[in-house]
Write a protein that holds these residues in place. Structure first.
Motif, PDB file in Angstrom:
ATOM      1  N   VAL A 110       1.081  -1.329   0.184  1.00  0.00           N
ATOM      2  CA  VAL A 110       0.430   0.349   0.074  1.00  0.00           C
ATOM      3  C   VAL A 110       0.510   1.426  -0.123  1.00  0.00           C
ATOM      4  CG1 VAL A 110      -2.087   1.387   0.799  1.00  0.00           C
ATOM      5  CG2 VAL A 110      -1.803  -0.970   1.314  1.00  0.00           C
ATOM      6  N   HIS A 111       1.945   1.731  -0.944  1.00  0.00           N
ATOM      7  CA  HIS A 111       2.764   2.242  -0.820  1.00  0.00           C
ATOM      8  C   HIS A 111       2.613   3.083  -2.109  1.00  0.00           C
ATOM      9  CE1 HIS A 111       6.813   4.815  -0.661  1.00  0.00           C
ATOM     10  NE2 HIS A 111       6.718   4.975  -1.539  1.00  0.00           N
ATOM     11  N   TRP A 112       2.368   4.746  -2.812  1.00  0.00           N
ATOM     12  CA  TRP A 112       2.141   4.546  -3.539  1.00  0.00           C
ATOM     13  C   TRP A 112       2.894   5.397  -4.124  1.00  0.00           C
ATOM     14  CZ3 TRP A 112      -2.956   5.699  -4.667  1.00  0.00           C
ATOM     15  CH2 TRP A 112      -3.442   5.953  -3.797  1.00  0.00           C
ATOM     16  N   LYS A 113       3.305   4.874  -5.627  1.00  0.00           N
ATOM     17  CA  LYS A 113       3.950   4.328  -6.738  1.00  0.00           C
ATOM     18  C   LYS A 113       3.699   5.798  -7.596  1.00  0.00           C
ATOM     19  CE  LYS A 113       5.873   1.407  -5.250  1.00  0.00           C
ATOM     20  NZ  LYS A 113       7.813   1.297  -5.241  1.00  0.00           N
ATOM     21  N   PHE A 114       2.520   6.442  -7.641  1.00  0.00           N
ATOM     22  CA  PHE A 114       2.632   7.542  -8.905  1.00  0.00           C
ATOM     23  C   PHE A 114       0.904   8.171  -8.171  1.00  0.00           C
ATOM     24  CE2 PHE A 114       0.416   9.067 -12.693  1.00  0.00           C
ATOM     25  CZ  PHE A 114       1.252   9.239 -14.012  1.00  0.00           C
ATOM     26  N   GLN A 115       0.909   9.653  -8.603  1.00  0.00           N
ATOM     27  CA  GLN A 115      -0.300  10.225  -8.408  1.00  0.00           C
ATOM     28  C   GLN A 115       0.313  11.769  -8.992  1.00  0.00           C
ATOM     29  OE1 GLN A 115      -0.061  11.204  -4.415  1.00  0.00           O
ATOM     30  NE2 GLN A 115      -1.216   9.919  -3.740  1.00  0.00           N
ATOM     31  N   GLN A 116      -0.925  11.092  -9.926  1.00  0.00           N
ATOM     32  CA  GLN A 116      -1.131  12.555 -11.117  1.00  0.00           C
ATOM     33  C   GLN A 116      -2.418  12.868 -10.742  1.00  0.00           C
ATOM     34  OE1 GLN A 116       1.155  13.905 -13.774  1.00  0.00           O
ATOM     35  NE2 GLN A 116      -0.733  15.497 -13.826  1.00  0.00           N
ATOM     36  N   GLN A 117      -2.347  14.478 -11.239  1.00  0.00           N
ATOM     37  CA  GLN A 117      -3.917  15.383 -11.040  1.00  0.00           C
ATOM     38  C   GLN A 117      -4.218  15.222 -12.746  1.00  0.00           C
ATOM     39  OE1 GLN A 117      -5.907  16.664  -8.575  1.00  0.00           O
ATOM     40  NE2 GLN A 117      -4.298  15.681  -6.916  1.00  0.00           N
ATOM     41  N   ASN A 118      -5.935  15.124 -12.530  1.00  0.00           N
ATOM     42  CA  ASN A 118      -5.894  15.560 -14.520  1.00  0.00           C
ATOM     43  C   ASN A 118      -6.023  16.677 -14.754  1.00  0.00           C
ATOM     44  OD1 ASN A 118      -7.202  15.451 -16.723  1.00  0.00           O
ATOM     45  ND2 ASN A 118      -9.429  14.492 -15.778  1.00  0.00           N
ATOM     46  N   ILE A 119      -4.660  16.747 -15.750  1.00  0.00           N
ATOM     47  CA  ILE A 119      -5.552  18.437 -15.965  1.00  0.00           C
ATOM     48  C   ILE A 119      -5.465  19.020 -17.336  1.00  0.00           C
ATOM     49  CG2 ILE A 119      -3.967  19.921 -14.306  1.00  0.00           C
ATOM     50  CD1 ILE A 119      -1.033  18.758 -15.828  1.00  0.00           C
ATOM     51  N   PRO A 120      -6.200  19.210 -17.872  1.00  0.00           N
ATOM     52  CA  PRO A 120      -5.924  19.402 -19.856  1.00  0.00           C
ATOM     53  C   PRO A 120      -5.146  19.499 -20.549  1.00  0.00           C
ATOM     54  CG  PRO A 120      -6.923  21.862 -18.707  1.00  0.00           C
ATOM     55  CD  PRO A 120      -6.160  20.950 -17.409  1.00  0.00           C
ATOM     56  N   GLY A 121      -3.772  19.694 -19.867  1.00  0.00           N
ATOM     57  CA  GLY A 121      -2.623  18.921 -20.819  1.00  0.00           C
ATOM     58  C   GLY A 121      -2.230  17.586 -20.533  1.00  0.00           C
ATOM     59  N   LEU A 122      -3.397  16.670 -20.114  1.00  0.00           N
ATOM     60  CA  LEU A 122      -2.826  15.274 -20.478  1.00  0.00           C
ATOM     61  C   LEU A 122      -3.592  14.377 -21.686  1.00  0.00           C
ATOM     62  CD1 LEU A 122      -3.341  14.352 -16.808  1.00  0.00           C
ATOM     63  CD2 LEU A 122      -1.517  14.474 -17.541  1.00  0.00           C
ATOM     64  N   ASN A 123      -4.662  15.553 -22.468  1.00  0.00           N
ATOM     65  CA  ASN A 123      -4.978  15.232 -23.655  1.00  0.00           C
ATOM     66  C   ASN A 123      -5.798  14.050 -23.121  1.00  0.00           C
ATOM     67  OD1 ASN A 123      -4.864  17.422 -25.003  1.00  0.00           O
ATOM     68  ND2 ASN A 123      -2.905  17.066 -24.975  1.00  0.00           N
ATOM     69  N   ARG A 124      -6.136  13.864 -22.211  1.00  0.00           N
ATOM     70  CA  ARG A 124      -7.322  12.493 -21.737  1.00  0.00           C
ATOM     71  C   ARG A 124      -6.017  11.073 -22.171  1.00  0.00           C
ATOM     72  NH1 ARG A 124     -10.873  14.519 -25.615  1.00  0.00           N
ATOM     73  NH2 ARG A 124     -10.232  12.465 -26.507  1.00  0.00           N
ATOM     74  N   LYS A 125      -4.902  11.163 -21.619  1.00  0.00           N
ATOM     75  CA  LYS A 125      -4.137  10.469 -21.954  1.00  0.00           C
ATOM     76  C   LYS A 125      -2.718  10.784 -20.681  1.00  0.00           C
ATOM     77  CE  LYS A 125      -1.367   7.651 -25.686  1.00  0.00           C
ATOM     78  NZ  LYS A 125      -1.064   7.519 -26.949  1.00  0.00           N
ATOM     79  N   LEU A 126      -2.087   9.520 -20.280  1.00  0.00           N
ATOM     80  CA  LEU A 126      -1.656   9.024 -19.166  1.00  0.00           C
ATOM     81  C   LEU A 126      -0.548   7.878 -19.412  1.00  0.00           C
ATOM     82  CD1 LEU A 126      -0.979  10.487 -16.525  1.00  0.00           C
ATOM     83  CD2 LEU A 126      -2.589   9.212 -15.356  1.00  0.00           C
ATOM     84  N   LYS A 127       0.831   8.097 -19.320  1.00  0.00           N
ATOM     85  CA  LYS A 127       1.809   6.977 -19.427  1.00  0.00           C
ATOM     86  C   LYS A 127       2.746   6.904 -18.404  1.00  0.00           C
ATOM     87  CE  LYS A 127       4.160   5.186 -22.925  1.00  0.00           C
ATOM     88  NZ  LYS A 127       4.511   5.250 -24.638  1.00  0.00           N
ATOM     89  N   ILE A 128       2.510   5.931 -17.504  1.00  0.00           N
ATOM     90  CA  ILE A 128       2.946   5.810 -16.305  1.00  0.00           C
ATOM     91  C   ILE A 128       4.436   5.049 -16.626  1.00  0.00           C
ATOM     92  CG2 ILE A 128       2.634   4.919 -14.014  1.00  0.00           C
ATOM     93  CD1 ILE A 128       0.207   4.957 -14.218  1.00  0.00           C
ATOM     94  N   ASN A 129       5.525   5.173 -16.330  1.00  0.00           N
ATOM     95  CA  ASN A 129       6.692   4.380 -16.205  1.00  0.00           C
ATOM     96  C   ASN A 129       6.981   3.491 -14.857  1.00  0.00           C
ATOM     97  OD1 ASN A 129       9.360   3.323 -16.962  1.00  0.00           O
ATOM     98  ND2 ASN A 129      10.902   5.039 -16.162  1.00  0.00           N
ATOM     99  N   MET A 130       6.775   2.422 -15.593  1.00  0.00           N
ATOM    100  CA  MET A 130       6.643   1.381 -14.445  1.00  0.00           C
ATOM    101  C   MET A 130       7.735   0.439 -13.909  1.00  0.00           C
ATOM    102  SD  MET A 130       3.269  -0.177 -14.185  1.00  0.00           S
ATOM    103  CE  MET A 130       3.228  -0.681 -12.699  1.00  0.00           C
ATOM    104  N   THR A 131       9.509   0.602 -14.561  1.00  0.00           N
ATOM    105  CA  THR A 131      10.551   0.179 -14.870  1.00  0.00           C
ATOM    106  C   THR A 131      11.379  -0.346 -13.891  1.00  0.00           C
ATOM    107  OG1 THR A 131      11.456   1.699 -15.933  1.00  0.00           O
ATOM    108  CG2 THR A 131      10.580   0.748 -17.964  1.00  0.00           C
ATOM    109  N   GLY A 132      11.071   0.581 -12.710  1.00  0.00           N
ATOM    110  CA  GLY A 132      12.210   0.161 -11.657  1.00  0.00           C
ATOM    111  C   GLY A 132      10.500  -0.159 -10.457  1.00  0.00           C
ATOM    112  N   PHE A 133       9.085  -0.533 -11.232  1.00  0.00           N
ATOM    113  CA  PHE A 133       8.741  -0.911 -10.117  1.00  0.00           C
ATOM    114  C   PHE A 133       8.954  -2.389  -9.782  1.00  0.00           C
ATOM    115  CE2 PHE A 133       5.277   2.408 -10.743  1.00  0.00           C
ATOM    116  CZ  PHE A 133       6.418   3.607 -10.221  1.00  0.00           C
TER     117      PHE A 133
END
Length: 157
Positions: A110-133
């Motif tokens: 239950v450790h937060w790895k990623f958090q992102q607010q929804n802003i107009p600059g996201l253009n309804r798309k989000l890419k999360i880098n999980m290589t180090g997880f």
């Protein structure tokens, strides 16, 4: 004598300085205390103000479209699952106005790895880098503007 006079004078001043104040309490429908004070007008809420508050609440609820979790996730695309390097999320314009933030945490810790607010600059798309997880199960969590939280499990290998 001087001492008795001083004590009598201090007791007399104490009686004059002591005054009782009537305190009023106001509670909401759930029993939570909303007001405590000396203003008696504030303790009583007229029926007129209650009605206007109820209509405001009903109007704000009616503005938000009712969307359950199943139909919400039909409009969200998460790929590739299971994840190797990058998790890509994209969503439709309909749910874009509802999403406040997107979060990712590891299920076992239950450790937060990623958090992102929804802003107009996201253009309804989000890419999360999980290589180090680490490998395992992660929970992707969507917090909506009306306070609801929808989550889905994903795996990383």
């Amino acid at each position: 004598m001087k001492r008795k006079l001083l004590s009598a004078l201090s007791i007399f001043i104490g009686f004059l300085g002591f005054s009782q104040t009537e305190v009023y309490f106001k509670y909401d429908e759930a029993g939570n205390q909303r007001y405590r004070g000396t203003n008696s007008a504030a303790r009583q809420k007229t029926d007129e103000t209650k009605k206007t508050e109820e209509t405001k609440t009903v109007a704000s609820v009616q503005q938000m479209p009712a969307l359950d979790e199943k139909s919400f996730f039909k409009q969200i695309r998460m790929y590739p699952v299971p994840v190797n390097d990058y998790l890509t999320l994209d969503w439709t314009e309909e749910v874009d106005g509802l999403i406040e933030s997107v979060s990712l945490y590891q299920h076992s810790t239950v450790h937060w790895k990623f958090q992102q607010q929804n802003i107009p600059g996201l253009n309804r798309k989000l890419k999360i880098n999980m290589t180090g997880f680490d490998w395992g199960v992660y929970v992707i969590r969507f917090t909506l503007k009306d306070g609801r939280v929808f989550s889905k499990n994903i795996t990383k290998r």
